[in-house]
Scaffold this motif. Sequence first.
Motif, PDB file in Angstrom:
ATOM      1  N   ARG A 204       0.890  -1.311  -0.069  1.00 29.53           N
ATOM      2  CA  ARG A 204      -0.179   0.123  -0.067  1.00 29.53           C
ATOM      3  C   ARG A 204       0.815   1.147  -0.096  1.00 29.53           C
ATOM      4  N   ALA A 205       1.973   1.154   0.661  1.00 25.00           N
ATOM      5  CA  ALA A 205       2.925   2.281   0.803  1.00 25.00           C
ATOM      6  C   ALA A 205       3.565   2.527  -0.671  1.00 25.00           C
ATOM      7  N   ILE A 206       3.937   1.614  -1.224  1.00 30.18           N
ATOM      8  CA  ILE A 206       4.327   1.700  -2.695  1.00 30.18           C
ATOM      9  C   ILE A 206       3.208   2.319  -3.526  1.00 30.18           C
ATOM     10  N   PHE A 207       2.036   1.705  -3.380  1.00 32.13           N
ATOM     11  CA  PHE A 207       1.070   2.368  -4.221  1.00 32.13           C
ATOM     12  C   PHE A 207       0.728   3.788  -3.922  1.00 32.13           C
ATOM     13  N   GLU A 208       0.763   4.217  -2.836  1.00 31.44           N
ATOM     14  CA  GLU A 208       0.588   5.671  -2.326  1.00 31.44           C
ATOM     15  C   GLU A 208       1.622   6.480  -3.215  1.00 31.44           C
ATOM     16  N   MET A 209       2.982   5.931  -3.322  1.00 32.08           N
ATOM     17  CA  MET A 209       3.828   6.876  -3.997  1.00 32.08           C
ATOM     18  C   MET A 209       3.484   6.765  -5.162  1.00 32.08           C
TER      19      MET A 209
ATOM     20  N   SER B   9       0.904  13.918  -9.644  1.00 32.74           N
ATOM     21  CA  SER B   9       1.879  15.245  -9.854  1.00 32.74           C
ATOM     22  C   SER B   9       2.160  15.337 -11.307  1.00 32.74           C
ATOM     23  N   GLU B  10       2.555  14.322 -12.072  1.00 32.43           N
ATOM     24  CA  GLU B  10       2.752  14.434 -13.378  1.00 32.43           C
ATOM     25  C   GLU B  10       1.569  15.037 -14.101  1.00 32.43           C
ATOM     26  N   LEU B  11       0.200  14.509 -13.974  1.00 35.37           N
ATOM     27  CA  LEU B  11      -0.710  15.037 -14.659  1.00 35.37           C
ATOM     28  C   LEU B  11      -0.975  16.297 -14.296  1.00 35.37           C
ATOM     29  N   ALA B  12      -1.101  16.907 -13.197  1.00 37.72           N
ATOM     30  CA  ALA B  12      -1.177  18.239 -12.670  1.00 37.72           C
ATOM     31  C   ALA B  12      -0.078  19.057 -13.582  1.00 37.72           C
ATOM     32  N   SER B  13       1.328  18.617 -13.390  1.00 37.95           N
ATOM     33  CA  SER B  13       2.200  19.496 -14.039  1.00 37.95           C
ATOM     34  C   SER B  13       1.876  19.619 -15.580  1.00 37.95           C
TER      35      SER B  13
ATOM     36  N   ILE C   6      -4.765  13.616  -1.465  1.00 39.96           N
ATOM     37  CA  ILE C   6      -3.785  13.552  -2.439  1.00 39.96           C
ATOM     38  C   ILE C   6      -4.258  14.343  -3.903  1.00 39.96           C
ATOM     39  N   ASP C   7      -5.517  14.066  -4.075  1.00 41.04           N
ATOM     40  CA  ASP C   7      -5.959  14.801  -5.232  1.00 41.04           C
ATOM     41  C   ASP C   7      -5.975  16.382  -5.116  1.00 41.04           C
ATOM     42  N   ASP C   8      -6.518  16.591  -3.863  1.00 47.88           N
ATOM     43  CA  ASP C   8      -6.649  17.989  -3.711  1.00 47.88           C
ATOM     44  C   ASP C   8      -5.383  18.778  -3.771  1.00 47.88           C
ATOM     45  N   ARG C   9      -4.049  18.174  -3.212  1.00 42.51           N
ATOM     46  CA  ARG C   9      -2.921  18.699  -3.037  1.00 42.51           C
ATOM     47  C   ARG C   9      -2.533  19.144  -4.634  1.00 42.51           C
ATOM     48  N   HIS C  10      -2.955  18.149  -5.508  1.00 45.18           N
ATOM     49  CA  HIS C  10      -2.201  18.219  -7.090  1.00 45.18           C
ATOM     50  C   HIS C  10      -3.035  19.220  -7.838  1.00 45.18           C
ATOM     51  N   PHE C  11      -4.529  19.370  -7.459  1.00 40.35           N
ATOM     52  CA  PHE C  11      -5.358  19.821  -8.737  1.00 40.35           C
ATOM     53  C   PHE C  11      -6.290  21.149  -7.923  1.00 40.35           C
ATOM     54  N   PHE C  12      -6.643  20.765  -6.426  1.00 37.45           N
ATOM     55  CA  PHE C  12      -7.741  21.676  -6.152  1.00 37.45           C
ATOM     56  C   PHE C  12      -7.409  23.337  -6.100  1.00 37.45           C
ATOM     57  N   ALA C  13      -6.358  23.468  -5.961  1.00 36.12           N
ATOM     58  CA  ALA C  13      -5.744  24.754  -6.125  1.00 36.12           C
ATOM     59  C   ALA C  13      -5.858  25.471  -7.463  1.00 36.12           C
ATOM     60  N   SER C  14      -5.582  24.681  -8.612  1.00 38.76           N
ATOM     61  CA  SER C  14      -5.938  25.123 -10.014  1.00 38.76           C
ATOM     62  C   SER C  14      -7.257  25.310 -10.171  1.00 38.76           C
TER      63      SER C  14
END
Length: 200
Positions: free
Chosen positions: A55-60, A67-71, A125-133
Motif C-alpha cells: 500500500r505504501a508503494i501504491f501511495e507513492m 503530480s505528473e498529470l497536474a504538471s 492527494i488529489d486536492d494537493r495536486h489539483f484543487f488549487a488550480s
Amino acid sequence: MARQSERSAATIDAIVSAARNLFMARGFDPVSIDEIAAAAGIAKGGVYHHFSSKRAIFEMVFDRVQSELASQLNARLDANPGPRTPDTIATNILAYLKSASEPGLHRLILIDGPVVLGLKRWREIDDRHFFASIHSGLVAIMGPQADPREVDAAARLVDGAVMEAALETGAAAKPLEVARLYCAMLKDMLSGLQKGTSRA
C-alpha cells in the motif's frame, strides 16, 4: 553520504517505476511484492527496506502520477497566459479526461486509488495536486469580489463533476465522445458562474 543517498533514491525510483507498470497493467490486488522486486531488479528485502507495505508503494505511485498529470495541465495553462475563462478551463479539463480515460491510468487513479488509499487519503492527494488550480480558475471566473464561501463551494462542485466525468469517460466505449459531452456541460456550468451573471 551523498552517494548513498543517490543510490537510495535510485532504488526507490526503480521500485516505484516497476510497481507503476504492474499496477497499471493488472491492478493493485493481483500484484505481489515479489513481482515488484523482480521487475525492479532488487531483492525483496530491498523493497521492504524502503517501503513498509505494498500500500505504501501504491501511495507513492499514485502521488507521482497525480503530480505528473497536474504538471502537464499547469504547463498547458502557462502556455496560454490569457485570462482564465470557462472555455480555457473546460479545454484543460478535457485534456485531463483524455489522460484519465487511458485504461491503466483510469484503473490506478479512479478504481484502485480510493479503494487502496481510502477515500479520505485519496482526496487529500488529489486536492494537493489539483484543487488549487480549480479554485484559482473559479476565482478568475467569479471575480475577486465573490463570496469566498461561494467560490469554495463552486470549486468543490466542479471538482466532483470532473471526477464523475472521469469515471464515466474511462468506462465508456467511446471515451472521447463522452469526455467532450461532459466538458460542454461543464463549460455551460462555469459560464453561469461568471461575474456579472445573476445566480438569483
